[in-house]
Write a protein that holds these residues in place. Structure first.
Motif, PDB file in Angstrom:
ATOM      1  N   THR A 191       1.001  -1.131  -0.020  1.00  0.00           N
ATOM      2  CA  THR A 191       0.074  -0.115  -0.019  1.00  0.00           C
ATOM      3  C   THR A 191       0.816   1.430   0.100  1.00  0.00           C
ATOM      4  O   THR A 191       0.646   2.193  -0.779  1.00  0.00           O
ATOM      5  N   GLN A 192       1.793   1.151   0.683  1.00  0.00           N
ATOM      6  CA  GLN A 192       2.576   2.479   0.889  1.00  0.00           C
ATOM      7  C   GLN A 192       3.511   2.684  -0.278  1.00  0.00           C
ATOM      8  O   GLN A 192       3.336   3.886  -0.922  1.00  0.00           O
ATOM      9  N   ARG A 193       3.845   1.684  -1.196  1.00  0.00           N
ATOM     10  CA  ARG A 193       4.402   1.937  -2.549  1.00  0.00           C
ATOM     11  C   ARG A 193       3.563   2.390  -3.557  1.00  0.00           C
ATOM     12  O   ARG A 193       3.976   3.437  -4.336  1.00  0.00           O
ATOM     13  N   LEU A 199       4.726  13.060   1.833  1.00  0.00           N
ATOM     14  CA  LEU A 199       4.373  11.757   1.823  1.00  0.00           C
ATOM     15  C   LEU A 199       5.270  10.958   2.764  1.00  0.00           C
ATOM     16  O   LEU A 199       4.733   9.949   3.447  1.00  0.00           O
ATOM     17  N   ASN A 239      -5.841   0.057  -2.955  1.00  0.00           N
ATOM     18  CA  ASN A 239      -4.444   0.809  -3.290  1.00  0.00           C
ATOM     19  C   ASN A 239      -4.923   1.562  -4.607  1.00  0.00           C
ATOM     20  O   ASN A 239      -4.214   2.526  -4.914  1.00  0.00           O
ATOM     21  N   MET A 251       3.532   8.572   5.536  1.00  0.00           N
ATOM     22  CA  MET A 251       3.520   6.979   5.403  1.00  0.00           C
ATOM     23  C   MET A 251       4.312   6.474   6.591  1.00  0.00           C
ATOM     24  O   MET A 251       3.887   5.499   7.013  1.00  0.00           O
ATOM     25  N   ARG A 252       5.312   6.986   7.145  1.00  0.00           N
ATOM     26  CA  ARG A 252       6.045   6.591   8.313  1.00  0.00           C
ATOM     27  C   ARG A 252       5.093   6.684   9.478  1.00  0.00           C
ATOM     28  O   ARG A 252       5.031   5.740  10.512  1.00  0.00           O
ATOM     29  N   TRP A 260       1.882   6.559   9.437  1.00  0.00           N
ATOM     30  CA  TRP A 260       0.995   5.490   9.424  1.00  0.00           C
ATOM     31  C   TRP A 260       1.221   3.984   9.446  1.00  0.00           C
ATOM     32  O   TRP A 260       0.582   3.239  10.119  1.00  0.00           O
ATOM     33  N   LEU A 261       2.604   3.731   9.359  1.00  0.00           N
ATOM     34  CA  LEU A 261       3.135   2.542   9.380  1.00  0.00           C
ATOM     35  C   LEU A 261       2.957   2.191  11.132  1.00  0.00           C
ATOM     36  O   LEU A 261       2.591   1.232  11.513  1.00  0.00           O
ATOM     37  N   THR A 315       2.753   6.001  -2.703  1.00  0.00           N
ATOM     38  CA  THR A 315       3.851   7.043  -2.828  1.00  0.00           C
ATOM     39  C   THR A 315       3.994   7.190  -4.521  1.00  0.00           C
ATOM     40  O   THR A 315       4.305   8.346  -5.068  1.00  0.00           O
TER      41      THR A 315
END
Length: 322
Positions: free
Chosen positions: A124-126, A221, A200, A225-226, A228-229, A129
């Protein structure tokens, strides 16, 4: 000049008609309406737009495959980095959180637990981004060709899906190496993966529109994202945390908010389908039911896909301008 001007050959024969230019006080819209002119890059109706995107499904897959292959062409190890990158991330998280901070205490099969979380969240992250850059990084293609712009973030989501399929070889190898038996319950991982892919795609479409008109978003982002992780139970068990932290027990709305987090939903469902011992561990604590997780997963996939596609489609004629 009130009538069209006619051009003739040397013999005086008319061979064509040129529309007269707009009058001084006539708007371009009125001029276009007078001669039936249409905007070449106008946004088509939604149904037609979806048909145009579907008609280019082979282009989406080919574009994604080419981008996937070219991604590591300049490195010596090439496509091996698709496997090494998540493995190195898992190693770092295990050393810091599993060994030094002790988040592994009480969690059965912590290594498969951590690998599943890192691999599925990374998917999801990639996608998000890379999706935020999909329009801005392809302006030359957008300005040269006329095609549905949604194919670009869709292709990015396919790129990440192709990379995940390769990473799943490592994920399943680790799961089985830790003694997890092969069961029919593991087949449920396929619909989990499909629902996460739909989510996604929708999230990538949203970020593609935002990133197309504000490139600063791509700089923010990584921090988003960090954060969110750390909120998604990737490196720790969220049910265990809720069960032991008084602040979360006394504020059920806060724990409910964490449990409704889409990244957590897909990570946790993946663990429930692949890791039988962990599934039993969570059920013993009397935490959320699997039915609730599936309901959240379906809702997030539908909302993200439909809402994201509509949000991106509304700005179709603005991409590539300026």
């Amino acid at each position: 000049m009130s009538h069209p001007e006619r051009l003739g050959s040397q013999g005086g024969e008319s061979v064509g008609t040129i529309a007269e230019p707009p009058h001084v006080n006539e708007t371009l819209a009125a001029y276009a309406a007078r001669y039936g002119l249409k905007q070449s890059a106008a946004r088509p109706p939604l149904r037609k737009y979806i048909q145009n995107v579907w008609a280019r499904r082979n282009f989406i897959w080919a574009f994604a495959s080419a981008k996937n292959i070219s991604m590591y062409t300049e490195s010596r190890l090439g496509q091996v980095w698709q496997l090494l990158t998540p493995i190195l991330n898992v190693s770092v998280y295990y050393l810091i959180f599993g060994v030094l901070l002790g988040t592994s205490r009480g969690v059965p099969d912590f290594i498969p637990f951590l690998v599943t979380g890192v691999f599925m969240f990374g998917f999801t992250q990639r996608s998000i981004t890379s999706g935020s850059k999909s329009v801005g990084d392809n302006l030359s293609l957008i300005r040269a060709l006329h095609f549905p712009r949604a194919t670009l973030p869709l292709a990015i989501a396919v790129v990440e899906f192709q990379q995940l399929l390769l990473s799943l070889v490592v994920l399943l190898a680790i799961v089985f190496a830790w003694g997890e038996p092969i069961t029919f319950h593991m087949l449920l991982f396929v619909p989990v993966l499909a629902l996460q892919l739909l989510f996604n795609v929708g999230a990538s479409l949203v970020m593609a529109r935002l990133g197309a008109f504000n490139r600063d978003i791509t700089q923010l982002l990584p921090f988003i994202m960090r954060t969110w992780l750390y909120m998604s139970g990737v490196i720790f068990s969220l049910p265990q945390l809720i069960n032991h932290k008084a602040a979360l027990k006394d504020n059920p709305w806060l724990s409910g908010l964490l449990e409704a987090n889409p990244a957590y939903i897909y990570v946790e469902l993946s663990r429930h389908t692949l890791l039988g011992e962990y599934r039993g561990y969570v059920h013993k604590m009397g935490m959320h039911s699997t039915t609730q997780l599936w309901a959240y997963a379906l809702a997030w996939a539908a909302v993200a896909l439909i809402g994201g596609f509509w949000f991106f489609y509304r700005a179709e004629e603005r991409y590539g301008r300026g």
